[in-house]
Design a protein around this motif. Sequence first.
Motif, PDB file in Angstrom:
ATOM      1  N   PHE A 467      45.261  28.183  47.762  1.00 51.11           N
ATOM      2  CA  PHE A 467      44.482  29.381  47.456  1.00 51.11           C
ATOM      3  C   PHE A 467      45.310  30.437  46.710  1.00 51.11           C
ATOM      4  O   PHE A 467      45.516  31.544  47.189  1.00 51.11           O
ATOM      5  N   GLY A 468      45.790  30.053  45.545  1.00 49.43           N
ATOM      6  CA  GLY A 468      46.600  30.966  44.745  1.00 49.43           C
ATOM      7  C   GLY A 468      45.793  32.130  44.187  1.00 49.43           C
ATOM      8  O   GLY A 468      44.569  32.051  44.031  1.00 49.43           O
ATOM      9  N   LYS A 469      46.478  33.226  43.872  1.00 54.82           N
ATOM     10  CA  LYS A 469      45.831  34.383  43.243  1.00 54.82           C
ATOM     11  C   LYS A 469      45.438  34.022  41.810  1.00 54.82           C
ATOM     12  O   LYS A 469      46.092  33.215  41.158  1.00 54.82           O
ATOM     13  N   PHE A 470      44.397  34.667  41.328  1.00 54.79           N
ATOM     14  CA  PHE A 470      43.897  34.321  40.009  1.00 54.79           C
ATOM     15  C   PHE A 470      43.172  35.496  39.393  1.00 54.79           C
ATOM     16  O   PHE A 470      42.847  36.482  40.064  1.00 54.79           O
ATOM     17  N   LYS A 471      42.919  35.385  38.103  1.00 48.66           N
ATOM     18  CA  LYS A 471      41.994  36.264  37.398  1.00 48.66           C
ATOM     19  C   LYS A 471      40.766  35.428  37.063  1.00 48.66           C
ATOM     20  O   LYS A 471      40.897  34.283  36.626  1.00 48.66           O
ATOM     21  N   ARG A 472      39.609  36.030  37.241  1.00 52.51           N
ATOM     22  CA  ARG A 472      38.364  35.279  37.065  1.00 52.51           C
ATOM     23  C   ARG A 472      37.522  35.918  35.969  1.00 52.51           C
ATOM     24  O   ARG A 472      37.398  37.140  35.905  1.00 52.51           O
ATOM     25  N   TYR A 473      36.936  35.078  35.120  1.00 49.82           N
ATOM     26  CA  TYR A 473      36.112  35.564  34.005  1.00 49.82           C
ATOM     27  C   TYR A 473      34.796  34.787  33.978  1.00 49.82           C
ATOM     28  O   TYR A 473      34.763  33.597  34.269  1.00 49.82           O
TER      29      TYR A 473
END
Length: 574
Positions: A467-473
């Motif tokens: 469950f890594g951190k991410f940016k979502r678009y």
Amino acid sequence: LTVVTEYYQSTLVIINIYFLADGKRLASVGIDDNHTIVLWDWKKGEKLSAVRGSKDKIFVVKINPYMPDKLITVGIKHMKFWRRAGGGLIGRKGCTGALGRSDTMMCAVYGWTEEMAFSGTSTGDVCIWRDVFLLKTVKAHDGPVFSMHALEKGFVTGGKDGVVALWDDTFERCLKTYAIKRAALAPGSKGLLLEDNPSIRAISLGHGHILVGTKNGEILEVDKSGPITLLVQGHMEGEVWGLATHPHLPICATVSDDKTLRIWDLSPSHCMLAVRKLKKGGRCCCFSPDGKALAVGLNDGSFLIVNADTLEDLVSFQHRKDVISEIRFSPGAGKYLAVASCDNFVDIYNVMSSKRVGICKGASSYITHMDWDIRGKLLQVNTGAKEQLFFEAPRGKKQTIPSLEVEKIGWASWTSVLGSCCEGIWPIIGEVTDVTASCLTSDSKVLATGDDFGFVKLFRYPAKGKFGKFKRYVAHSTHVTNVRWTYDDSLLVTVGGADTSLMLWTYEMEGHRESRQCDSEESDLDSEEDGGYDSDVTRENEINYTIKALSTNIRPMFGIKPHLQQKEPTLDER
């Protein structure tokens, strides 16, 4: 406006949106899977009425603009006039009288009064109706009339013959016709027509121009004086999975189930540069390292290599019967070509001798992703059974490599979704195929992914741990099928499956981002260390709704409680 929403057990396709008689409540009319006409109140979120429209398919529902309680439906041998009565709909079939039998209707529109209606048939006629009675028919097109639009004074129609026709307000006279052809395109057009006289499926009007949508995924603007401008285009029916970016130029290639291979310009013009039709649909493609050749995998188990400039065939092979799911040139000189199929094999071909030199066996499911190492000696393969396999090239001998050793290997590309380096890209709750695609930047710092939820995400690479951190678009309306960085990592290119769209994303380095308005959703906040949007599922499971219902008022209470209200005395009490 077409929207798809889920309600009870079937899919409701919204065909027409309008205001109810009070002018305040927005409602819509649609058809579900069972050919049921459904009137839906958006404010209350409930059905106004529903009735079975026909045993056969219904193509169009039109609300009467003068009386919102009336509507018409057209379809296979079907023309029906409806009015709302109480909580339901009462329908009457159109009466053709002595003018002929009931034909299949493809489109319909209301005219200049509430009684007049017009419909286009599968034989190219326009039917003119008053109330429920057919007055007359007019020959309008060669082949079905797919679209019709009412103007202030007259009508515009479009048909399978690729012609747009302007008519007077009684359909007595055709004022002008526009043939959609390559030769008629204005210089400012963005792209190329797939063919002359494409079937016209949609027509609208705005600012003195006619907007035309074709079966081939093209939207054109027709000026009433004559010039035709191609505004935008894309793939057609089926899904788009195949995507490849050029190794040296800002262009990309896509291949789709619609049996077309297309080359797109990624510079500001954003237009289609070339297109060719294929014998079968395709699901993957790849440029050679020098950018001169383009390999395309097809759905019948064959693949071909074409000239990247002219799209003419160079060579083709077929050793498999199932879909070719991935295809990759080896790095460097591009000596070998690895071809993966859905029958669990990877074939390795020598490009120069045009011979198959190796077969990779041992996968227990279909192949989903594939990458070469920088030496061109090793293949990494992902399968639908969530296997990460390695094969020696070119012979295809299976290799067992520990995960720590995999991290030390230099890879020419990384599109894998498995392994310890990308463990963090997987959502908390999901299936094996939820993450459909990934692509790593050339500096090996940012991993882009696409998933079945329609999200494009950016992760720091390596994404170790769960469950890594991410940016979502968000841009695609359905699952994202493929993602690729351009040769200089300045753009990310993504394709959607059922939405058949190609999206371009500008990549801005951290610390150099411009403060400008953006319609994408980002989720890289510190508060999202627990996994971003995926953690909503966990929070939902932890909420105790029984306690919450007792501790807070769900809605504000007004008025006097019933037992405290002053009641009028009964007759006996008086």
